[in-house]
Design an enzyme around this catalytic site. Sequence first.
Site, PDB file in Angstrom:
ATOM      1  N   ASN A   1       0.838  -1.210   0.000  1.00 42.88           N
ATOM      2  CA  ASN A   1       0.000   0.000   0.000  1.00 42.88           C
ATOM      3  C   ASN A   1       0.866   1.250   0.000  1.00 42.88           C
ATOM      4  O   ASN A   1       0.612   2.218  -0.736  1.00 42.88           O
ATOM      5  CB  ASN A   1      -0.898   0.030   1.237  1.00 42.88           C
ATOM      6  CG  ASN A   1      -2.096  -0.892   1.136  1.00 42.88           C
ATOM      7  OD1 ASN A   1      -2.370  -1.454   0.085  1.00 42.88           O
ATOM      8  ND2 ASN A   1      -2.807  -1.060   2.238  1.00 42.88           N
TER       9      ASN A   1
ATOM     10  N   ARG B   1     -11.363  -4.037 -14.238  1.00 41.14           N
ATOM     11  CA  ARG B   1     -10.252  -4.941 -13.942  1.00 41.14           C
ATOM     12  C   ARG B   1     -10.698  -6.366 -14.224  1.00 41.14           C
ATOM     13  O   ARG B   1     -11.809  -6.761 -13.881  1.00 41.14           O
ATOM     14  CB  ARG B   1      -9.796  -4.828 -12.486  1.00 41.14           C
ATOM     15  CG  ARG B   1      -9.306  -3.440 -12.095  1.00 41.14           C
ATOM     16  CD  ARG B   1      -8.670  -3.462 -10.688  1.00 41.14           C
ATOM     17  NE  ARG B   1      -8.498  -2.122 -10.168  1.00 41.14           N
ATOM     18  CZ  ARG B   1      -7.459  -1.332 -10.456  1.00 41.14           C
ATOM     19  NH1 ARG B   1      -6.522  -1.767 -11.284  1.00 41.14           N
ATOM     20  NH2 ARG B   1      -7.366  -0.125  -9.933  1.00 41.14           N
TER      21      ARG B   1
ATOM     22  N   ARG C   1      -5.531   1.746 -13.140  1.00 37.28           N
ATOM     23  CA  ARG C   1      -4.153   1.888 -12.704  1.00 37.28           C
ATOM     24  C   ARG C   1      -3.517   0.558 -12.312  1.00 37.28           C
ATOM     25  O   ARG C   1      -4.058  -0.193 -11.520  1.00 37.28           O
ATOM     26  CB  ARG C   1      -4.068   2.880 -11.540  1.00 37.28           C
ATOM     27  CG  ARG C   1      -2.646   3.178 -11.082  1.00 37.28           C
ATOM     28  CD  ARG C   1      -2.632   4.268 -10.037  1.00 37.28           C
ATOM     29  NE  ARG C   1      -2.773   5.578 -10.626  1.00 37.28           N
ATOM     30  CZ  ARG C   1      -3.595   6.519 -10.174  1.00 37.28           C
ATOM     31  NH1 ARG C   1      -4.386   6.276  -9.167  1.00 37.28           N
ATOM     32  NH2 ARG C   1      -3.641   7.700 -10.758  1.00 37.28           N
TER      33      ARG C   1
ATOM     34  N   HIS D   1     -15.664   3.732 -14.648  1.00 37.88           N
ATOM     35  CA  HIS D   1     -15.495   2.875 -13.475  1.00 37.88           C
ATOM     36  C   HIS D   1     -16.792   2.128 -13.149  1.00 37.88           C
ATOM     37  O   HIS D   1     -16.859   1.371 -12.183  1.00 37.88           O
ATOM     38  CB  HIS D   1     -15.058   3.748 -12.282  1.00 37.88           C
ATOM     39  CG  HIS D   1     -14.661   2.993 -11.066  1.00 37.88           C
ATOM     40  ND1 HIS D   1     -15.405   3.000  -9.897  1.00 37.88           N
ATOM     41  CD2 HIS D   1     -13.605   2.196 -10.821  1.00 37.88           C
ATOM     42  CE1 HIS D   1     -14.809   2.258  -8.986  1.00 37.88           C
ATOM     43  NE2 HIS D   1     -13.720   1.749  -9.512  1.00 37.88           N
TER      44      HIS D   1
ATOM     45  N   TYR E   1     -13.072  -9.103  -1.824  1.00 37.45           N
ATOM     46  CA  TYR E   1     -13.687  -7.790  -1.667  1.00 37.45           C
ATOM     47  C   TYR E   1     -15.174  -7.954  -1.376  1.00 37.45           C
ATOM     48  O   TYR E   1     -15.857  -8.761  -2.006  1.00 37.45           O
ATOM     49  CB  TYR E   1     -13.557  -6.954  -2.949  1.00 37.45           C
ATOM     50  CG  TYR E   1     -12.167  -6.509  -3.317  1.00 37.45           C
ATOM     51  CD1 TYR E   1     -11.035  -7.034  -2.699  1.00 37.45           C
ATOM     52  CD2 TYR E   1     -11.969  -5.564  -4.322  1.00 37.45           C
ATOM     53  CE1 TYR E   1      -9.769  -6.619  -3.060  1.00 37.45           C
ATOM     54  CE2 TYR E   1     -10.709  -5.142  -4.693  1.00 37.45           C
ATOM     55  CZ  TYR E   1      -9.611  -5.681  -4.057  1.00 37.45           C
ATOM     56  OH  TYR E   1      -8.358  -5.278  -4.411  1.00 37.45           O
TER      57      TYR E   1
ATOM     58  N   ARG F   1     -14.033   2.822   4.978  1.00 37.11           N
ATOM     59  CA  ARG F   1     -12.847   1.998   5.185  1.00 37.11           C
ATOM     60  C   ARG F   1     -11.555   2.820   5.195  1.00 37.11           C
ATOM     61  O   ARG F   1     -10.669   2.596   5.994  1.00 37.11           O
ATOM     62  CB  ARG F   1     -12.742   0.934   4.084  1.00 37.11           C
ATOM     63  CG  ARG F   1     -11.592  -0.047   4.288  1.00 37.11           C
ATOM     64  CD  ARG F   1     -11.313  -0.846   3.031  1.00 37.11           C
ATOM     65  NE  ARG F   1     -10.522  -0.106   2.067  1.00 37.11           N
ATOM     66  CZ  ARG F   1     -10.747  -0.070   0.769  1.00 37.11           C
ATOM     67  NH1 ARG F   1     -11.769  -0.702   0.261  1.00 37.11           N
ATOM     68  NH2 ARG F   1      -9.960   0.623  -0.043  1.00 37.11           N
TER      69      ARG F   1
ATOM     70  N   HIS G   1     -15.576  -3.003   0.274  1.00 33.96           N
ATOM     71  CA  HIS G   1     -15.501  -2.348  -1.024  1.00 33.96           C
ATOM     72  C   HIS G   1     -16.844  -1.833  -1.534  1.00 33.96           C
ATOM     73  O   HIS G   1     -16.893  -0.973  -2.408  1.00 33.96           O
ATOM     74  CB  HIS G   1     -14.908  -3.338  -2.042  1.00 33.96           C
ATOM     75  CG  HIS G   1     -14.485  -2.720  -3.335  1.00 33.96           C
ATOM     76  ND1 HIS G   1     -15.161  -2.942  -4.517  1.00 33.96           N
ATOM     77  CD2 HIS G   1     -13.453  -1.901  -3.635  1.00 33.96           C
ATOM     78  CE1 HIS G   1     -14.559  -2.278  -5.494  1.00 33.96           C
ATOM     79  NE2 HIS G   1     -13.531  -1.634  -4.994  1.00 33.96           N
TER      80      HIS G   1
END
Length: 728
Positions: free
Chosen positions: A67, A395, A425, A455, A489, A585, A613
Site C-alpha cells: 500500500n 479490472r 491503474r 469505473h 472484496y 474503510r 468495497h
Amino acid sequence: MAKKSIKTVDKKQLAEYKIKTKVKTPVYLQNRELSWLKFNERVLDQGKNSDNPLLERMNFTSIFSSNLQEFYMVRVGSITDLTLVKETVYDNKSGMTPRQQIDAINKECYRLLKIQEKTFKEINDKLSKRGLTYLMGSELNSKQKKYVHKYMEENVMPFLAPQIINPHHPFPHLENGSIFVIVRLEDTDTTLGIIPMPPRCKRIIKLPSDEGVQYTLLEQIIQLEVKSIFSMYKVKHTNIIMVTRNADLDVIEGTDEIGDDFREHMKRILKKRTRLAPVRLVSERPLSKTVKAYLKQKLMLRDNQLFTTLVPLDMSYCADLKDLVSEKTRNKLTYKPFTPQWPAELDPDKSILDQVSHRDYLISYPYESFDPMVKLVQEAANDVDVLSIRITLYRLADQSRLAEALIAAAENGKDVTTLLELRARFDEGNNIQWSQRFEEAGAKVLYGFENYKVHSKVCLITRRKRHGQIQRITQFGTGNYHEVTAKLYTDFAYFTSNYAFGKDAEEFFRNMALENISDNYSLMCVAPMQIKNRVIANIDDQINKKMQGLPCGIFFKTNSVTDVDIIKHLVKANKAGVKTIILCRGISCLKPGIKKYTDNIKVVSIVGRLLEHSRIYGFGPIDNMKIYLSSADLMTRNMDKRVEVAWPILKDDLRIKVQDYIITCLRDTSKLRELQFDGEYTKPQGDFDAQIELIKESYQKSAEEAEKTLRSKEKKAGFFRRLFRRTP
C-alpha cells in the site's frame, strides 16, 4: 530538472487545490494524504493484532508495505508534480502547500516504518517458536553459509548482472520498486558496485536446519557473496536499497497529437512508468556518508526522502511462506479457509437467465459466490435467443472465466461489446492483452471517454422472447468482474429484468459508444452529471424532514470521503440535527465530533480479513431507509471525473437484505473503529467480527437450502415409490 508549466500538470490534480490564494480551511476538514496514512496504520494494526493467525499477521504487514509503495508512486508522485508548478498551490482541505504535505507525509512514514519494523520482528519471533524462522545473511551459521555459497554458484551466479560505477560506467537506471544490492568499493576510479536482483531466481531460499524450517531471501545471500562477485576490488561495505518513482502518469496528455490508436499510446505510457522521477529511497541499513551523498545527488532526493528499515524492502514473498510448512502447521498459522457459497435464492440446477427473467436477485460477495455471474454470461453465450451482450470492464483476472465466456459469445455470433478501461491503474497491461483477444474474437471494444475513466459496473444481455418481444437482463455492481478479488472484496451484484432498468442500461451503452455525458435515465444515476446531485438532493430532503419533525437519517458506506461539496451538505444536515453514520474503510477528510459542525456525524471504519468495497447510500431511518447501491465513492474523482453508476433498490426483500448487512457491520466490536475529532481512531472493544458473522450466515443459509432441496427430492421420491406400489 526543468519546471513544468501549470498547463502541463494534470487538471484532475488541481481539482482538490486552491491556486495562489491561501484560504482558511474549515475546522472539520483534514488532509487527504494524512488520513490515508491513518488507514494504512489500521492495516498495520491487523499485523499487530494477536487475534489473527501469525501468517495472516505477516500478510497484513506485507499489505501495509505494498500500500505504501503504491501511495508514494501515485499520491506522493502527484503532489511532487505540484511542487513544480510556478504558482503557489494550497490543499483545499488543510491549506498546506505540496512541499508541506510531502514533509508531513515523510515524517509520518518514519513513525509508521518503526512500528512496522517492531511488528515484523515480533511476528518472526513467534513464527520461529512455531518452527518457521527468517534469517538475515549475518545470522546464518557456518553450515548455512557454506550451503548458500554453493547455492549461489549453481543457481544465481549465471543470472547475475553486477555493474560498477566509474568514469567509464555511468550511474544506471534503478527501476521502480526493484531491489538492488549496493556495494561500496575502495578504488581510485571505481567507488560503487550495483547488483540488481535476477528475476529468474527464487526469492525465498530454504536453508539446512536441525531446528524446524529456516529460510532467508535472495538479496541476503547475494549480499553475503559480494566479495566473490567483486573479487578484483576491496569491498568496504554493502547495503540493500529500493527506489520508488512517481508513477502518476497523465495518460490523456498528448493523445490529440498522436496518430495511432489509444491502445498503442497506453503501451508507450507503461514503458515510461519505470523511468519517472524518484520520490523515495529505502535502505536496509543507514547509508554511509559517501553513498548517501552520491545517491541523493544522482536521484535528486532530499534527506527526508530517505528511509531505513530492517523489514525486507519487498514483502511480496510473504504470500508463499505457507508453502514452507506442513499442512497441519499451515492450518494453525492461517485463517480457516472459507468458500463463497452459492446464493440460497438461486437454484444451481436451473438456468440463471430464466431465473433472473422472473425476479430480482442481490448477491453479496464474497459471502456468496461470483459463479452465478459467470454462469449467466456462459448461458447467454450459448442461448440461441440472446442477441447481444454489453459490459463495462475495469479490472479482469489474468485467467478469467467471465472474459472467456464473452469471447465464446462473440465467436458464437453474438453482438458483444466490451467497454474496457485501459486506464485502470496498474492493470493497464492486462487490460490491453484482453482487449486484443476480444477484438480477435470479433467483439467490439470501446476504450471509454477521452477525459473520464469509466469505473461503472454494468452488464446488459438482450434476448428475443416468444412472439418477438425483446427482453433485457441487467446486472449492476458496486464492483467486481474480477474472479480473484470477488473472493476477497465485499461487493453487491444486482440482477434484474426490470424494463426501466434495461432501457436505462441500453441508453447507457449507447451514450458510452458516442462519448456522450447524459442524464437521460429514469432509474439509474450516472456520474459525472447525476450522482452528486442526487446525493445532495437526498441530504437536503433529510434536512427538510428533520425541520418537519419527521423521522430522518443518513448512512453512507464508502471507501473514502473527500468531496468537499458533499461534506459541506453533511455539515448543513448536522447543524439541522440530522444524525449521520459513515462507514468508511479508508480516507475521511471529514472530521466528526466538531461542535456545531459535525457533532451529529459518526465515522467508523472496518479493516479486517476481507476488503470492504461496496458503496451504499442510505436516506431515512434504518427500518425504512431509501437505499442506493453504487460503484462510486464519495470522492471528487468519482463524482466529477469518472463515469459511475448508482441505482435504487426497489424490492423490499432486497432492501431488507442490505439493511441487515448494514446492521451487522455496525454491530462489529472486533474490527470496527471510530474516528475521533482529532483524527485518531478508537481501539476495538470486543470480539464480534461482522465479517466472520456474515461468513457463518452464508454457510448457514447454504446448509438450510441444501436441506430444503434434499427434503423436496425425498418427498418426490416417496411419492413415486408410493405410486409404483399402487400400480398393478
